[in-house]
Design a protein around this motif. Structure first.
Motif, short mmCIF file in Angstrom:
data_model
loop_
_atom_site.label_atom_id
_atom_site.label_comp_id
_atom_site.label_asym_id
_atom_site.label_seq_id
_atom_site.Cartn_x
_atom_site.Cartn_y
_atom_site.Cartn_z
N GLY A 120 50.77 28.35 48.16
CA GLY A 120 51.76 29.43 48.05
C GLY A 120 51.18 30.77 48.45
O GLY A 120 51.60 31.81 47.92
N GLY A 121 50.19 30.78 49.35
CA GLY A 121 49.59 32.03 49.80
C GLY A 121 48.82 32.75 48.71
O GLY A 121 48.74 33.97 48.69
N ARG A 122 48.26 31.98 47.79
CA ARG A 122 47.49 32.59 46.70
C ARG A 122 45.99 32.49 46.98
O ARG A 122 45.53 31.62 47.71
N GLU A 123 45.26 33.36 46.30
CA GLU A 123 43.80 33.35 46.39
C GLU A 123 43.26 33.77 45.03
O GLU A 123 43.82 34.69 44.41
N ARG A 124 42.21 33.11 44.58
CA ARG A 124 41.66 33.45 43.25
C ARG A 124 40.22 33.94 43.35
O ARG A 124 39.43 33.39 44.10
N TRP A 125 39.92 34.93 42.50
CA TRP A 125 38.55 35.38 42.28
C TRP A 125 38.26 35.35 40.78
O TRP A 125 39.16 35.63 39.97
N PRO A 179 44.31 48.90 37.83
CA PRO A 179 44.49 48.68 39.28
C PRO A 179 43.32 49.20 40.10
O PRO A 179 42.91 48.58 41.08
N GLU A 180 42.73 50.33 39.66
CA GLU A 180 41.62 50.91 40.42
C GLU A 180 40.42 49.97 40.41
O GLU A 180 39.78 49.72 41.43
N LYS A 181 40.13 49.42 39.22
CA LYS A 181 38.96 48.53 39.11
C LYS A 181 39.19 47.25 39.91
O LYS A 181 38.28 46.75 40.58
N LEU A 182 40.42 46.72 39.82
CA LEU A 182 40.71 45.48 40.56
C LEU A 182 40.55 45.73 42.06
O LEU A 182 39.97 44.91 42.77
N ALA A 183 41.05 46.88 42.53
CA ALA A 183 40.92 47.20 43.96
C ALA A 183 39.45 47.31 44.34
O ALA A 183 39.02 46.83 45.40
N GLU A 184 38.65 47.90 43.45
CA GLU A 184 37.22 48.06 43.74
C GLU A 184 36.53 46.68 43.81
O GLU A 184 35.75 46.39 44.72
N LEU A 185 36.85 45.81 42.84
CA LEU A 185 36.22 44.49 42.81
C LEU A 185 36.57 43.66 44.04
O LEU A 185 35.75 42.92 44.58
N LEU A 186 37.83 43.81 44.49
CA LEU A 186 38.29 42.97 45.59
C LEU A 186 38.07 43.60 46.96
O LEU A 186 38.36 42.98 47.99
N ALA A 187 37.53 44.82 46.97
CA ALA A 187 37.36 45.55 48.24
C ALA A 187 36.58 44.75 49.29
O ALA A 187 36.92 44.81 50.48
N PRO A 188 35.53 43.96 48.91
CA PRO A 188 34.84 43.21 49.98
C PRO A 188 35.74 42.20 50.69
O PRO A 188 35.41 41.75 51.78
N TRP A 189 36.88 41.85 50.09
CA TRP A 189 37.74 40.82 50.69
C TRP A 189 39.10 41.36 51.15
O TRP A 189 39.63 40.90 52.14
N ILE A 190 39.68 42.26 50.35
CA ILE A 190 41.04 42.75 50.65
C ILE A 190 41.06 44.27 50.52
O ILE A 190 40.55 44.80 49.53
N SER A 191 41.73 44.93 51.45
CA SER A 191 41.86 46.38 51.31
C SER A 191 42.96 46.68 50.27
O SER A 191 43.89 45.87 50.09
N ALA A 192 42.84 47.81 49.63
CA ALA A 192 43.74 48.15 48.52
C ALA A 192 45.20 48.12 48.96
O ALA A 192 46.08 47.71 48.20
N ASP A 193 45.50 48.51 50.23
CA ASP A 193 46.91 48.58 50.63
C ASP A 193 47.53 47.21 50.87
O ASP A 193 48.75 47.08 50.88
N GLU A 194 46.73 46.17 51.06
CA GLU A 194 47.36 44.85 51.24
C GLU A 194 47.17 43.96 50.01
O GLU A 194 47.49 42.77 50.02
N LEU A 195 46.67 44.56 48.93
CA LEU A 195 46.39 43.77 47.72
C LEU A 195 47.65 43.62 46.86
O LEU A 195 48.26 44.61 46.46
N VAL A 196 48.07 42.38 46.61
CA VAL A 196 49.19 42.14 45.69
C VAL A 196 48.68 41.18 44.60
O VAL A 196 48.38 40.03 44.88
N ILE A 197 48.56 41.71 43.38
CA ILE A 197 48.04 40.89 42.28
C ILE A 197 49.21 40.14 41.63
O ILE A 197 50.20 40.76 41.25
N GLU A 198 49.09 38.84 41.51
CA GLU A 198 50.14 38.06 40.87
C GLU A 198 49.88 37.93 39.36
O GLU A 198 50.78 38.09 38.54
#
Ligand code: FAD
Length: 533
Positions: free
Chosen positions: A230-235, A251-270
Motif C-alpha cells: 500500500g505504498g508504505r515504508e517503516r523505520w 513533526p520536526e523530530k520525525l522530519a529530522e530522523l527521516l531526512a536521510p531517506w525522505i525530504s520533509a515536503d514529501e513526508l506523509v506519516i501514517e
C-alpha cells in the motif's frame, strides 16, 4: 447478572460455548478461523470494538503463511510484498552482512511484509464465515473459575453489566498484558529492554520505497527500515538516553530522523508509536482447561519478526487438539502436549531475537566494529555463510517431545515431530498445494502406494471414525489406481528421496506423527490410534 439488560448496548452473549477465546487480535482470530474449520462451537470476545491500528507486526515468514493457508486464507486475502534480502550496514565498515530471503519454502515466500490491520480483517472475515464461530465486541473478561467439566467466565460489557459464559475450554489470546495469564498464576519470566523504540510508518511511497529490509546498525541510533504494501515504508529508531517520547514524536523530530531517506515536503506519516520491547515467556502455557496463546504466553523483540509468527504456531498446534478432544476423537491427555511442544520453540525464538539484537545492533562503536567485522569475515567461511545467510540460524520447528511416536526412522526431509514438506500437486484437473489435499483431518499418506491397500476394512473404519483419512501421493506421471484421494507430485521434490511404498501419519497441523515402510503400516496406525484414545 443478566444478559438481557446489556442487549440494548451490545449483542447478547450465549450462555455456553465449547471454546471461549478471550481476545480477537490476530492470534485469537487465527484460532477462531481454525476452530471454525474444525467445526467447533467457538465464542470470541474482545473488550475493544475495533481492530488496533497501531504500527505492530510487519514481517511474516513461510511458516506463518502456511498456517494462514491452513486457517483458510487465500493468497490474495491480504496484500504482501516478497522480500528478496535483508541487508546490514555498519557506519564504519559499510555493508557487512545479508540474509538471502528470496525463493520459497513449503510453497510460500521465505519472507514477506504486510499491513497488520489488513491481515486481522482477513482473519476475522474468515473466522466469521463459519456458522459455529461468533464474535462479541465490547466484552471484557474480568474473572473465571475452573469447574470440573467447564470454565465459568465472568465478562463485563461496555455499560458495566456483568455476564457469565460457561465454556468447556478457555483460551487467553489477550495479548502481552494478559489477565488470563495472571488468573492462572503465571508470571512472565525474562528480560525487559531498557531501550525504547520509535516506530514510524510513512505512506504514499509508491515506487519510491526500498524493495528489501535494511538494518542500519549505527550504534548511536540503530534504525531498521523496510517497505510494506500500500505504498508504505517503516523505520524503527532506538531512542538515546534522555530522549523523551514527547520530543521524539514531534513533526520536526520525525522530519529530522527521516531526512536521510525522505525530504520533509514529501513526508506523509501514517502512524507512529513508541514501544519498549520485552523478551519474556511464561513457565506453562496451560492450566487445566485454560490455555495461553500469542503475546499472552510469550513476547519477543521484533528483530527477527517472530512475535506474531510464534502466536500463529501456537494456534496451529492447539486448534486441532481442542477440536479432537471436544469431538471425542482423542482423550483430554492430548491437550498436555500443547505446552510440551510449543514452549521450547517459543523460547528458542526469543533467544534468537536477543542474539540478533546483540549481533546486529551493538550499542558501542568499538563493539560494532568488532562484531560487524567478525560477521563480515564469517561470510568467507562456507558453513558460517550458510548459517547466517541462508536462515540456518533459525531454530527448526521440530519437537523433541510431544504427541508423536518417537523413533529414529528419519528419512531426509521426513522427520517425526517435524512438518511434512509442502509443494504443488495435481489432484484430478486442479493444481493445488499438497496441504489442501491433506485437508483438516489426520492423514495416512502413502508415497507411491495406496495406503488403504495395506489395511483391513476394520482398521480403515476405526481410522475414519477418529476423523482420519487416506491420501496417496504419486510420483510425477503416476495415475491413481483406486478410489483413494490421489495427488501427483508435480515437482518430484515433495519428499525427496522417499522410497516408494513409504507411509506416514500426518496430524492436522502437518506434523509427522509416525512413519515407516508399507509392511509396518498396520502397527503404525494402531500405535497412533492408541495414543489418541
Ligand atoms: C513494533 C512492533 C513490531 C512487530 N513486528 C513484528 C513482525 O514483524 N513480525 C511478527 O511476527 N510479530 C511482530 N510483532 C509482534 C506482533 O505484533 C504481536 O506478537 C501480535 O500482534 C500479538 O497478537 P495477539 O493476538 O497475541 O495479541 P494482541 O494483538 O495484543 O491482541 C490481544 C487482544 O485481546 C484483547 N483483550 C485484552 N484483554 C482483554 C480482556 N480482559 N477481555 C477481552 N479482551 C481483551 C485486546 O483488546 C486485543 O484485541 C511486532 C510488535 C511490535 C510492537
Amino acid at each position: 447478572m443478566t444478559n438481557k439488560k446489556a442487549a440494548t448496548q451490545v449483542e447478547a452473549l450465549p450462555d455456553e460455548t465449547c471454546v471461549l477465546v478471550i481476545g480477537y487480535g490476530p492470534v485469537g482470530a487465527a484460532l477462531a478461523a481454525l476452530l471454525g474449520r474444525y467445526q467447533v462451537n467457538t465464542l470470541v470476545v474482545d473488550k475493544e470494538e475495533d481492530i488496533l491500528l497501531m504500527p505492530r507486526a510487519i514481517a511474516l515468514d513461510n511458516e506463518a503463511l502456511r498456517i494462514l493457508q491452513m486457517a483458510g486464507l487465500d493468497e490474495d486475502a491480504f496484500d504482501r510484498i516478497g522480500i528478496p534480502e535483508v541487508k546490514m550496514h555498519c557506519p564504519y565498515l559499510g555493508h557487512y552482512g545479508q540474509v538471502n530471503t528470496s525463493g520459497s519454502i513449503d510453497g510460500h515466500p521465505k519472507l514477506v511484509t504486510f499491513y497488520q490491520p489488513d491481515l486481522e480483517r482477513a482473519l476475522r472475515l474468515q473466522a466469521e464465515r463459519h456458522a459455529c464461530v461468533s464474535f462479541r465486541p465490547g466484552y471484557e473478561l474480568i474473572d473465571f473459575e475452573q469447574l470440573e467439566q467447564d470454565v465459568l467466565a465472568t465478562l463485563r460489557d461496555t455499560s458495566g453489566v456483568l455476564h457469565q459464559v460457561q465454556a468447556r475450554y478457555l483460551v487467553g489470546a489477550d495479548g502481552a498484558s494478559s489477565l488470563v495469564r495472571t488468573l492462572i498464576g503465571q508470571d512472565f519470566q525474562g528480560q525487559t529492554y531498557a531501550e525504547d523504540w520509535l516506530i514510524v510508518d510513512a505512506c504514499q511511497r509508491e515506487n519510491r520505497s526500498i524493495d528489501h529490509v535494511e538494518f542500519n546498525c549505527n550504534p548511536v541510533r540503530p534504525a531498521p527500515h523496510m517497505p510494506a504494501p500500500g505504498g508504505r515504508e517503516r523505520w524503527e529508531f532506538m531512542l538515546q538516553p534522555g530522549e523523551t517520547r514527547e520530543e521524539m514524536e514531534t513533526p520536526e523530530k520525525l522530519a529530522e530522523l527521516l531526512a536521510p531517506w525522505i525530504s520533509a515536503d514529501e513526508l506523509v506519516i501514517e502512524r507512529k508509536a513508541i514501544y519498549r520491547f520485552h523478551a519474556r515467556c511464561c513457565n506453562r502455557f496451560q492450566k487445566g482447561r485454560v490455555f495461553l496463546v500469542g503475546d499472552a504466553a510469550h513476547v519477543t523483540p521484533p528483530f527477527v519478526g517472530q512475535g506474531l509468527v510464534a502466536g500463529l504456531r501456537d494456534v496451529a498446534n492447539l486448534g486441532w487438539k481442542l477440536a479432537w478432544v471436544l469431538k471425542g476423537y482423542a482423550t483430554p491427555r492430548l491437550l498436555d502436549s500443547y505446552d510440551q511442544e510449543r514452549r521450547p520453540h517459543a523460547k528458542k525464538m526469543i533467544e534468537l531475537a536477543k542474539l540478533m539484537g546483540h549481533l546486529v545492533m551493538p550499542r558501542k562503536a568499538a563493539a560494532a566494529v568488532a562484531v560487524h567485522g567478525a560477521m563480515r569475515v564469517a561470510r568467507w567461511v562456507p558453513p558460517m555463510r550458510r548459517y547466517l545467510e541462508e536462515l540456518k540460524i533459525k531454530p527448526p520447528n521440530r519437537f523433541s517431545k510431544g504427541f508423536f511416536v518417537e523413533g529414529r526412522r528419519w528419512r531426509g526431509e521426513l522427520k517425526r515431530g517435524g512438518q511434512i514438506p509442502q509443494d504443488f500437486v495435481r489432484q484430478g484437473p486442479r493444481i493445488c498445494m499438497s496441504d489442501d489435499v491433506l485437508g483438516d483431518q489426520f492423514t495416512l499418506v502413502g508415497f507411491g502406494i495406496d495406503p488403504t491397500s495395506l489395511l483391513d476394512a476394520d482398521t480403515q473404519a476405526r481410522w475414519q471414525a477418529l476423523n482420519g483419512h487416506f491420501v496417496q501421493i504419486g510420483m510425477r506421471g503416476q495415475n491413481p489406481a483406486s478410489e483413494t484421494t490421489f495427488a501427483e507430485d508435480l515437482s518430484d521434490k515433495l519428499v525427496p528421496g522417499i522410497p516408494r511404498g513409504w507411509v506416514a501419519v500426518v496430524r492436522p497441523d502437518r506434523v509427522i506423527m509416525h512413519d515407516g515402510p508399507a509392511g509396518q503400516v498396520l502397527k503404525m496406525v494402531n500405535e497412533c490410534m492408541q495414543m489418541l484414545a
